[in-house]
Design a protein around this motif. Structure first.
Motif, PDB file in Angstrom:
ATOM      1  N   GLN A  45      -8.211  -7.881  -5.102  1.00  0.00           N
ATOM      2  CA  GLN A  45      -9.087  -6.981  -4.346  1.00  0.00           C
ATOM      3  C   GLN A  45      -9.878  -6.050  -5.273  1.00  0.00           C
ATOM      4  N   LEU A  46      -9.383  -5.855  -6.492  1.00  0.00           N
ATOM      5  CA  LEU A  46      -9.988  -4.876  -7.397  1.00  0.00           C
ATOM      6  C   LEU A  46     -11.078  -5.456  -8.292  1.00  0.00           C
ATOM      7  N   GLY A  47     -11.298  -6.746  -8.208  1.00  0.00           N
ATOM      8  CA  GLY A  47     -12.359  -7.347  -9.010  1.00  0.00           C
ATOM      9  C   GLY A  47     -11.927  -8.681  -9.590  1.00  0.00           C
ATOM     10  N   PRO A  48     -12.858  -9.369 -10.251  1.00  0.00           N
ATOM     11  CA  PRO A  48     -12.553 -10.702 -10.781  1.00  0.00           C
ATOM     12  C   PRO A  48     -11.566 -10.661 -11.944  1.00  0.00           C
ATOM     13  N   LEU A 103      -7.342   2.564  -1.981  1.00  0.00           N
ATOM     14  CA  LEU A 103      -6.453   2.229  -0.861  1.00  0.00           C
ATOM     15  C   LEU A 103      -7.183   1.525   0.280  1.00  0.00           C
ATOM     16  N   HIS A 104      -8.450   1.799   0.457  1.00  0.00           N
ATOM     17  CA  HIS A 104      -9.209   1.179   1.552  1.00  0.00           C
ATOM     18  C   HIS A 104      -9.280  -0.342   1.430  1.00  0.00           C
ATOM     19  N   LEU A 105      -8.978  -0.880   0.272  1.00  0.00           N
ATOM     20  CA  LEU A 105      -9.017  -2.331   0.058  1.00  0.00           C
ATOM     21  C   LEU A 105      -7.749  -3.038   0.539  1.00  0.00           C
ATOM     22  N   GLN A 107      -4.081  -3.501   3.074  1.00  0.00           N
ATOM     23  CA  GLN A 107      -3.455  -3.382   4.389  1.00  0.00           C
ATOM     24  C   GLN A 107      -2.510  -2.164   4.362  1.00  0.00           C
ATOM     25  N   PRO A 108      -2.117  -1.642   5.534  1.00  0.00           N
ATOM     26  CA  PRO A 108      -1.275  -0.445   5.584  1.00  0.00           C
ATOM     27  C   PRO A 108       0.021  -0.529   4.761  1.00  0.00           C
ATOM     28  N   LEU A 109       0.729  -1.656   4.808  1.00  0.00           N
ATOM     29  CA  LEU A 109       1.959  -1.776   4.015  1.00  0.00           C
ATOM     30  C   LEU A 109       1.655  -1.663   2.527  1.00  0.00           C
ATOM     31  N   ASP A 110       0.612  -2.328   2.067  1.00  0.00           N
ATOM     32  CA  ASP A 110       0.234  -2.272   0.659  1.00  0.00           C
ATOM     33  C   ASP A 110      -0.237  -0.872   0.272  1.00  0.00           C
ATOM     34  N   GLN A 111      -0.919  -0.202   1.168  1.00  0.00           N
ATOM     35  CA  GLN A 111      -1.338   1.179   0.919  1.00  0.00           C
ATOM     36  C   GLN A 111      -0.116   2.072   0.699  1.00  0.00           C
ATOM     37  N   ALA A 112       0.835   1.957   1.614  1.00  0.00           N
ATOM     38  CA  ALA A 112       2.044   2.790   1.528  1.00  0.00           C
ATOM     39  C   ALA A 112       2.830   2.485   0.255  1.00  0.00           C
ATOM     40  N   LEU A 113       2.981   1.214  -0.072  1.00  0.00           N
ATOM     41  CA  LEU A 113       3.729   0.851  -1.273  1.00  0.00           C
ATOM     42  C   LEU A 113       3.030   1.337  -2.539  1.00  0.00           C
ATOM     43  N   ASN A 114       1.717   1.242  -2.588  1.00  0.00           N
ATOM     44  CA  ASN A 114       0.970   1.775  -3.733  1.00  0.00           C
ATOM     45  C   ASN A 114       1.228   3.265  -3.895  1.00  0.00           C
ATOM     46  N   VAL A 115       1.103   4.016  -2.815  1.00  0.00           N
ATOM     47  CA  VAL A 115       1.284   5.470  -2.885  1.00  0.00           C
ATOM     48  C   VAL A 115       2.716   5.822  -3.272  1.00  0.00           C
ATOM     49  N   VAL A 116       3.686   5.200  -2.645  1.00  0.00           N
ATOM     50  CA  VAL A 116       5.089   5.531  -2.914  1.00  0.00           C
ATOM     51  C   VAL A 116       5.481   5.168  -4.350  1.00  0.00           C
TER      52      VAL A 116
END
Length: 145
Positions: A45-48, A103-105, A107-116
């Motif tokens: 999601q962050l680039g090639p 985080l906008h890239l 899903q909610p679970l991935d967002q939460a796991l990234n932050v935690v």
């Protein structure tokens, strides 16, 4: 108690850094395609894909592993843990702040796991730079003479 917290923090950072470092450096394409694992994919999601970038990330994380392990081995020596902690805190804080903007890239679970998970690395780095009671007492004693 502070020495135990420092050792736990350094061990945690060493283990997580070794995971990322070995994976990214020695299998950069697989790391890019499958990191962090367990069916989650956070990098496409962050680039090639860029092998040079992936290997540089791996090398940096292996350096963090070495720094953490050396600080762990010399944790009783004055200044070693705070110095390692300062370097780790700079990286972990900037890394965390960058990922907050991405985080906008996810899903909610991935967002939460990234932050935690990334905030946990910041917190463990903060633990390392907070002086222990003995260091605070020694500083107070030397500044009053």
């Amino acid at each position: 108690m502070k020495l135990l917290l420092d050792r736990i923090s350094l061990a945690f950072i060493a283990i997580t850094s070794a995971y990322v470092g070995v994976f990214a450096y020695f299998a950069p394409k697989t790391w890019y395609d499958t990191f962090p694992g367990l069916g989650l994919r956070w990098l496409p999601q962050l680039g090639p894909y860029n092998e040079h970038f992936a290997k540089d990330v791996g090398a940096a994380y292996l350096a963090f592993t070495a720094l953490s392990l050396m600080a762990l081995a010399h944790a009783k020596k004055p200044g070693v843990v705070p110095l390692a902690g300062a370097a780790l805190l700079v990286f972990n804080t900037l890394h965390f702040l960058y990922h907050l903007t991405m985080l906008h890239l996810y899903q909610p679970l991935d967002q939460a796991l990234n932050v935690v998970l990334l905030s946990l690395l910041v917190v463990t780095s903060i633990v390392l730079v907070i002086p222990g009671r003995a260091a605070v007492t020694n500083r107070s004693a030397t500044s009053s003479t």
